[in-house]
Design a protein around this motif. Structure first.
Motif, PDB file in Angstrom:
ATOM      1  N   HIS A 219       6.790   0.616   8.665  1.00  0.00           N
ATOM      2  CA  HIS A 219       7.681   0.896   7.605  1.00  0.00           C
ATOM      3  C   HIS A 219       9.126   1.425   8.539  1.00  0.00           C
ATOM      4  O   HIS A 219      10.189   1.072   7.905  1.00  0.00           O
TER       5      HIS A 219
ATOM      6  N   ARG B 219      -1.433   5.123   8.947  1.00  0.00           N
ATOM      7  CA  ARG B 219      -2.106   4.907   7.883  1.00  0.00           C
ATOM      8  C   ARG B 219      -1.415   4.025   6.763  1.00  0.00           C
ATOM      9  O   ARG B 219      -0.026   3.833   6.803  1.00  0.00           O
ATOM     10  N   VAL B 220      -1.860   3.308   5.766  1.00  0.00           N
ATOM     11  CA  VAL B 220      -1.035   2.766   4.601  1.00  0.00           C
ATOM     12  C   VAL B 220      -0.860   3.753   3.738  1.00  0.00           C
ATOM     13  O   VAL B 220      -1.565   4.463   3.218  1.00  0.00           O
ATOM     14  N   HIS B 221       0.392   3.791   3.627  1.00  0.00           N
ATOM     15  CA  HIS B 221       0.985   4.901   2.489  1.00  0.00           C
ATOM     16  C   HIS B 221       0.627   4.666   0.813  1.00  0.00           C
ATOM     17  O   HIS B 221       0.655   3.580   0.836  1.00  0.00           O
ATOM     18  N   ALA B 222       0.064   5.830   0.431  1.00  0.00           N
ATOM     19  CA  ALA B 222      -0.534   5.617  -0.930  1.00  0.00           C
ATOM     20  C   ALA B 222       0.735   5.090  -1.995  1.00  0.00           C
ATOM     21  O   ALA B 222       0.480   4.428  -2.801  1.00  0.00           O
ATOM     22  N   THR B 223       1.980   5.373  -1.443  1.00  0.00           N
ATOM     23  CA  THR B 223       3.085   5.012  -2.506  1.00  0.00           C
ATOM     24  C   THR B 223       3.656   3.843  -2.214  1.00  0.00           C
ATOM     25  O   THR B 223       4.010   2.778  -3.129  1.00  0.00           O
ATOM     26  N   THR B 224       4.064   3.554  -0.917  1.00  0.00           N
ATOM     27  CA  THR B 224       4.626   2.162  -0.295  1.00  0.00           C
ATOM     28  C   THR B 224       3.919   1.067  -0.241  1.00  0.00           C
ATOM     29  O   THR B 224       3.952  -0.287  -0.371  1.00  0.00           O
ATOM     30  N   ARG B 225       2.797   1.372  -0.022  1.00  0.00           N
ATOM     31  CA  ARG B 225       1.528   0.414   0.451  1.00  0.00           C
ATOM     32  C   ARG B 225       1.872  -0.280   1.621  1.00  0.00           C
ATOM     33  O   ARG B 225       1.373  -1.528   1.779  1.00  0.00           O
ATOM     34  N   ARG B 226       2.288   0.376   2.498  1.00  0.00           N
ATOM     35  CA  ARG B 226       2.681  -0.175   3.743  1.00  0.00           C
ATOM     36  C   ARG B 226       2.357   0.770   4.782  1.00  0.00           C
ATOM     37  O   ARG B 226       2.242   2.176   4.730  1.00  0.00           O
TER      38      ARG B 226
END
Length: 267
Positions: free
Chosen positions: A133, A121-128
């Motif tokens: 990552h 998933r795209v992490h909500a904090t890092t946006r990656r």
């Protein structure tokens, strides 16, 4: 990057086995590991400094793998949330409404969810993307040690009337030739060795859960004593974790699901 395993209890040997498995799965060891303030990992808290005194076996484990153990500071939401947030995500996105046959089936489903949902998933904090990552950060992990951690807990136990030795809430067989006397038990994170007068008479893998019985082929061939629960058919016997489940109504599980969902929404 998430990794996990479902277990039925949380004693120190099981915690260390799971943590070693996590290091293996991630391909290395971080410089620090942050623990919740659970009694499994520390003996007491120093009232003067506010520091906790870690369990000696945990410190030996940390020294073996080369990381610094740290504990959440009390009443500090930032570090507490760091530990708790993944559990809320797993509870709400994976666990609620799911069915399984036993722990093995649940872990299989969990690994699939990690590979197909959580870690891509795209992490909500890092946006990656989490896995991409982590692939960049993995080379910064410390290498795994050459061998496994093998701290030995030495215990004295007595062989029961039906030829079993109790260790950690589970029961392990010994040969018929063993005398009914106290025996020495060496327990590691993944193995139970039973010794009589300094000689090993039985070796078993550590069983997860509690109340399970493991009988090695050929150990128990004599007639059973009265009221014995131990088989004498000469075959290996082991009750697997999660296969014996208390019978409850569907309404019970529906109520549990609703309560967990409401708790997550409130948090």
């Amino acid at each position: 990057m998430l990794w996990g395993r479902f277990v039925l209890h949380q004693d120190l040997p099981l915690l260390l086995r799971c943590q070693a498995a996590a290091f293996e799965a991630l391909g290395g060891v971080p410089e620090q590991v942050l623990y919740d303030r659970m009694r499994t990992v520390f003996n007491r808290e120093d009232p003067d400094s506010g520091h906790i005194v870690f369990n000696r076996t945990l410190l030996e484990f940390a020294r073996h793998y080369g990381y610094l153990p740290k504990a959440c500071r009390p009443y500090r939401a930032k570090t507490k949330g760091k530990v708790e947030r993944p559990f809320r995500y797993i509870r709400e996105d994976f666990f609620l409404g799911r069915s399984c046959r036993n722990l093995e089936d649940l872990d299989t489903q969990f690994r699939q969810w990690l590979d197909q949902a959580a870690n891509v998933r795209v992490h909500a904090t890092t946006r990656r993307v989490v896995a991409e990552h982590f692939a960049e950060e993995r080379p910064k992990l410390q290498p795994l040690p050459a061998g496994p951690f093998q701290a030995v807990l030495r215990l004295e136990r007595r062989i029961s009337r039906d030829g079993m030795v109790s260790v950690g809430g589970n029961f392990y067989s010994v040969p018929n030739t063993a005398r009914r006397r106290p025996v020495e038990v060496h327990s590691t994170t993944d193995e139970v060795r039973i010794l009589e007068e300094g000689s090993i008479i039985a070796v078993h893998p550590v069983l997860d859960g509690r109340g399970q019985r493991r009988i090695v082929v050929g150990h128990r061939t004599l007639p059973s004593p009265a009221n014995s629960q131990t088989s004498r058919n000469g075959a290996a016997s082991m009750t697997r974790s999660g296969e014996i489940v208390a019978l409850r109504s569907l309404a019970f599980y529906d109520a549990v699901g609703r309560r967990l969902a409401a708790k997550g929404a409130a948090a």
